[in-house]
Design a protein around this motif. Structure first.
Motif, short mmCIF file in Angstrom:
data_model
loop_
_atom_site.label_atom_id
_atom_site.label_comp_id
_atom_site.label_asym_id
_atom_site.label_seq_id
_atom_site.Cartn_x
_atom_site.Cartn_y
_atom_site.Cartn_z
N TYR B 66 19.54 12.86 12.40
CA TYR B 66 19.40 12.06 13.62
C TYR B 66 18.14 12.46 14.37
CZ TYR B 66 24.17 10.34 13.05
OH TYR B 66 25.31 9.73 12.59
N THR B 67 17.46 11.48 14.93
CA THR B 67 16.25 11.72 15.69
C THR B 67 16.00 10.57 16.66
OG1 THR B 67 13.85 12.09 15.50
CG2 THR B 67 14.83 10.58 13.90
N ASP B 68 15.18 10.84 17.68
CA ASP B 68 14.79 9.75 18.57
C ASP B 68 13.34 9.31 18.26
OD1 ASP B 68 13.61 12.03 19.49
OD2 ASP B 68 14.14 11.75 21.60
N TYR B 73 12.26 16.15 13.81
CA TYR B 73 11.42 17.32 14.10
C TYR B 73 11.33 18.25 12.91
CZ TYR B 73 15.45 20.42 14.59
OH TYR B 73 16.56 21.17 14.34
#
Lengths: 201, 201
Positions: B66-68, B73
């Motif tokens: 999951y990442t925005d 990262y």
């Protein structure tokens, strides 16, 4: 320990969930991950449900219990003994009595307790409206069912001093309850015994 | 037991909270009451936080974490050993490794496991993209860090059969893990030992 999920919005959601009652850090994280994995429809339902509850549910104008109507289902129930009012700290406490089935009376919710530090003043609680109910109604007995804690006892005594001059009997729950416990976790038998052994204030 | 809070919207919210992972019926009820008692500002923050996470957080285009951002990262981190990919079932499992500090490699998230009942097909999992990463990159070892369960083992073996012909070493975590446990609850020492005793598939 920081830096392993450096997504601020995720951290914020985890913090918010963690601030809900009864949710530990690990469970909050688990729920936050679950929310990320939910589809649009599920999110709409969850958020919609929170918004609906927030918009529709408010305090009953008579007793202070939560309701989506003007007057709650207990105050509207004509089959109940109107001569007895059971006074509790919070709406959740009513459920404990209703589940035990030992009472068939009306309730009054204070939405807090007077504390020795007096963070909540009598005017912040539903005490005035309780006095009005006793003055105007056919109430014969008020059962003070506040938690068996210092604040609960102090509140019960404070309220009893206001109500007794009105000619009403004021009782508190008998010490079947273990001192220091929270009312909402009491089992049905304990609640029932504490009602049997209630004593006049 | 029914009928003591006959407010459909309240019941629905309680049910929805109860359906979140790790939340029992009693805690769900407690949280629902807490939500009723929250003011406009608090509700806006809670709902806003859920919506933001739902809108902004998605799967990393490389590894599935999951990442925005477009790429998470970890995939963006040039300080990591690109020759090792640790394959996990779900994003939450990455946190366990990152917290333990025993790995400094890249990850790949399957978002599920192949089960004997085959409710999830290989094409439903992030297996194709893993094969592509191994084909196109400089990967020397793939560590299969799926849960030590039947489904976890089956998935590890299935993936290893796809990857071995590509000339990559495929290992799984050593049985320092207690069989039947869930990876996310493993402590750091156990995780570290299971990495030491990893064996080739």
């Amino acid at each position: 320990m920081a830096g392993y999920i450096p997504i601020p919005s995720f951290e914020e959601l985890t913090d918010r969930i963690h601030s809900l009652p009864g949710v530990g850090r690990k469970t909050a994280e688990r729920i936050a991950y679950h929310i990320v994995g939910m589809d649009d429809k599920e999110i709409d339902k969850l958020v919609g449900s929170i918004m609906t509850v927030h918009e529709k549910i408010h305090r009953c104008s008579v007793c202070g219990n939560y309701t989506d109507k003007e007057v709650c289902y207990i105050c509207s129930d004509e089959g109940r003994d109107e001569s007895v009012i059971c006074v509790v700290e919070k709406p959740r406490d009513i459920i404990s009595f209703e589940r035990s089935g030992v009472l068939n009376c009306k309730y009054h919710v204070l939405h807090g307790l007077l504390s020795p530090s007096m963070r909540l003043k009598p005017s912040d609680l539903g005490i005035d409206s309780l006095v009005e109910r006793v003055k105007n109604g056919s109430v014969k007995e008020v059962i003070m069912a506040t938690d068996p804690s210092v604040a609960g006892e102090a509140t019960a005594i404070y309220v009893s001093k206001l109500l007794k001059p009105l000619g009403v009997k004021v009782t508190r729950l008998g010490y079947g309850l273990s001192v220091g416990a929270e009312l909402q976790y009491a089992d049905e038998v304990t609640l029932s015994r504490s009602l049997d052994s209630r004593c006049e204030l």
